[in-house]
Design an enzyme around this catalytic site. Structure first.
Site, PDB file in Angstrom:
ATOM      1  N   ASP A 197      27.475  35.160  42.045  1.00  0.00           N
ATOM      2  CA  ASP A 197      28.410  34.386  42.871  1.00  0.00           C
ATOM      3  C   ASP A 197      28.025  32.913  42.883  1.00  0.00           C
ATOM      4  O   ASP A 197      26.879  32.562  43.139  1.00  0.00           O
ATOM      5  CB  ASP A 197      28.399  34.895  44.314  1.00  0.00           C
ATOM      6  N   GLU A 281      33.002  46.497  47.031  1.00  0.00           N
ATOM      7  CA  GLU A 281      32.596  47.850  46.655  1.00  0.00           C
ATOM      8  C   GLU A 281      32.333  48.716  47.880  1.00  0.00           C
ATOM      9  O   GLU A 281      31.914  48.226  48.934  1.00  0.00           O
ATOM     10  CB  GLU A 281      31.328  47.793  45.791  1.00  0.00           C
ATOM     11  N   THR A 440      31.665  50.648  37.832  1.00  0.00           N
ATOM     12  CA  THR A 440      31.145  49.519  37.057  1.00  0.00           C
ATOM     13  C   THR A 440      30.029  49.963  36.108  1.00  0.00           C
ATOM     14  O   THR A 440      29.714  51.138  36.018  1.00  0.00           O
ATOM     15  CB  THR A 440      30.614  48.416  37.994  1.00  0.00           C
ATOM     16  N   GLU A 478      34.888  49.069  34.784  1.00  0.00           N
ATOM     17  CA  GLU A 478      34.677  47.631  34.681  1.00  0.00           C
ATOM     18  C   GLU A 478      33.320  47.396  34.040  1.00  0.00           C
ATOM     19  O   GLU A 478      32.439  48.257  34.105  1.00  0.00           O
ATOM     20  CB  GLU A 478      34.691  46.946  36.058  1.00  0.00           C
ATOM     21  N   LEU A 481      28.510  43.005  34.130  1.00  0.00           N
ATOM     22  CA  LEU A 481      28.072  41.659  33.773  1.00  0.00           C
ATOM     23  C   LEU A 481      28.919  41.157  32.610  1.00  0.00           C
ATOM     24  O   LEU A 481      29.431  41.954  31.817  1.00  0.00           O
ATOM     25  CB  LEU A 481      26.593  41.667  33.383  1.00  0.00           C
TER      26      LEU A 481
END
Length: 571
Positions: A197, A281, A440, A478, A481
């Protein structure tokens, strides 16, 4: 997991005008099919690509870059001698398919995540022209759609019940005009404090005011550290936000979204992903990166020490006849950056596998499941009969997976150990509401991870896929990274195909300048093409044909991406 976005498309530029030329006739058409002509205002050199039996042509020119290069999107020599693919010999329908205008996807549709700051505070779309050019390029590469965060802290920022959809209005209309589908994420969490982030978007101002008055609205660890990323699930049903409960606030927000975009829901907006915790999440904020609190591959820490969670734990302990278990989590579970064998609770023969451990971990994980059920139930009620899918994202916590206790999963709220499947209960909960299980770390391979951290992302993905299959729920994926290499792409294709059932969709992290770099873009386009072809794609087409098809798509997107590329080079 988020990716650094402050620099992502800040220097991109594009054009909203698309020209279509067939024979001698030309017309402006913002809804154009992918066989199109893009004409920047300043054009010095032109070349034509002949398309199909109808002899239609694409006319384009590179944007000049004073004193610079256009070595992006395959434009290193485009100003003087562009390499034009031999497309004249292909049927027009096939060319249209390469350009994003083909029929239904046989394999797994690919979506692309948008930058976290797609919409700017106060309303409006960030980098409008660049966004338009980038979305056109994605569409013409065969991408099915895009995923965008709809930030609670931006839309309902100042006062409860007052929603500012500016920026999102513009984005949704742009996606609709271009022909991209949208996965809209109801982002009820703070942006900032998670992996990668760089953009900070806090919770709404009026929510933060209430958290200042009552700090226990925030998740809290055993050392008293408060986490402002997401409201504690312990107060889900309590009227702590100016007379409304958090779940009521989430439902009202989703209802307002449905009302605002009713004309696009079910057609352009085809999926609502409901945020349920940090990074959107379904988990506790057990491994926060902010201020260096946690670093990979630490085991994290339990988040059950706000008064609302403790009151519930006390009640559960009393019901179990063990009042002494109701004062908090295990005191011997170590800290954020310990490893399992450092602690008495998580080591191979530790307390996690005893009576107290079973009680506490069952309570802790059930609280998370109940939280998820409350919110997904609200979402399915709000969007009932609209034709959209509801999805929920679960984190891919793959480190220390090869140990007995799976400590990082336990602190995050997933009661998954060597002897217990923690993902099947999540899948069954989602199955009760017809929701999609989004997972993910699909791009990762075991051998890429540090051996000492006992990482097993491949086995974890297989376990989750098996749980989804048993529960009868759709699985989507997904990448955790940003990855642009063929190794990652091949792993995604393998995981998406599945052992017996393919994924419902795959969402690629993330749109930005790196994606449009020449080599990255070529690999990405080939990846999208392979995903679209389905499980038999590699067997049915020789590598040369796949590369040729990718070249077609790459060159088809050059007219829409070259100005953005030139802007990046000149910046």
């Amino acid at each position: 997991m988020a990716f650094s976005l402050a620099h992502q498309v800040g220097t991109l530029r594009g054009t909203p005008m698309v020209m279509v030329e067939t024979g001698s006739a030309a017309r402006a058409d913002p809804h154009s099919a992918p066989v199109s002509v893009w004409k920047p205002q300043a054009v010095d050199r032109r070349f034509r690509i002949q398309i199909g039996a109808g002899q239609a042509e694409i006319e384009t020119a590179p944007a000049a870059c004073p004193g610079g290069s256009t070595a992006l999107l395959g434009l290193s020599a485009v100003c003087d001698s562009p390499v034009v693919p031999e497309v004249a010999q292909l049927p027009e329908a096939e060319v249209r398919e390469h350009l994003g205008g083909g029929g239904a996807v046989k394999g797994v549709p690919v979506f692309v995540m948008m930058p976290l700051d797609t919409v700017r505070p106060g309303g409006g779309l960030n980098r409008r022209k660049a966004m338009n050019a980038s979305l056109m390029a994605l569409k013409n590469a065969g991408v099915e759609g895009v995923m965008v965060d709809v930030w609670w802290g931006m839309v309902e920022k100042e006062r409860p019940g007052e929603y500012d959809w500016r920026g999102y209005d513009e984005f949704m209309e742009m996606a609709s005009r271009i022909g991209l589908k949208v996965q809209a994420v109801m982002s009820f969490h703070q942006c900032g404090g998670n992996v990668g982030d760089s953009v900070t978007i806090p919770l709404p101002d009026w929510v933060l005011e209430e958290m200042e008055k009552d700090p226990d609205l925030a998740y809290t660890d055993q050392w008293g550290r408060r986490n402002p990323e997401y409201l504690s699930l312990g107060c889900d049903a309590l009227p702590v936000l100016k007379g409304r409960s958090p779940v009521q606030c989430y439902a009202d927000f989703m209802r307002a979204f449905r009302h605002r975009f009713s004309h696009l829901i079910g057609s352009t907006i085809i999926e609502i992903q409901v945020g349920m915790g940090p990074a959107g999440e379904l988990r506790y904020p057990s491994y926060p990166e902010s201020d260096g609190t946690w670093k990979f591959p630490g085991i994290g820490a339990f988040q059950c020490y706000d008064k609302y969670m403790l009151n519930n734990l006390k009640t559960a302990a009393e019901a179990a006849g063990k009042t002494e278990w109701g004062h908090g989590g295990p005191s011997d579970a170590g800290g954020y950056n310990n490893w399992p064998e450092d602690t008495a609770f998580f080591r191979h023969d530790g307390g996690w596998n005893g009576a107290y451990g079973e009680f506490f971990l069952s309570w802790y994980s059930q609280m998370l499941l109940d939280h998820g059920e409350r919110i997904v139930s609200s979402a399915t009620s709000v969007f009932d009969s609209t034709g959209v899918k509801i999805s929920v994202k679960v984190a891919g916590i793959h480190w220390h997976y090869a140990t007995r206790s799976h400590a990082p999963e336990l602190t995050a709220g997933y009661y998954n150990t060597r002897y217990r499947d923690g993902y099947l209960p999540i899948a069954r909960m989602l199955g009760r509401h017809g929701a999609v299980f989004n997972f993910t770390c699909v791009e990762m391979r075991d051998g890429e991870q540090p051996g000492e951290a006992a990482c097993q992302p491949e086995e974890l993905v297989r376990q989750v896929a098996a749980a989804a299959r048993e529960a009868g729920v759709e699985l989507a994926g997904e990448n955790a990274l940003p990855r642009y290499d063929e190794t990652a792409h091949e792993q995604i294709v393998k995981a998406a195909a599945g052992d017996s059932e393919k994924m419902a969709a795959f969402t690629y992290l993330r749109m930005g300048p790196d994606l449009f770099q020449q080599d990255n873009w070529r690999r990405f386009v080939a990846f999208v093409k392979t995903m679209a072809e389905g499980r038999g794609g590699s067997a049915d087409h020789c590598r040369e044909m796949v590369e040729r098809e990718a070249q077609l798509s790459v060159h088809a997107t050059v007219p829409l991406g070259q100005e953005a590329a030139a802007a990046l080079t000149c910046a």
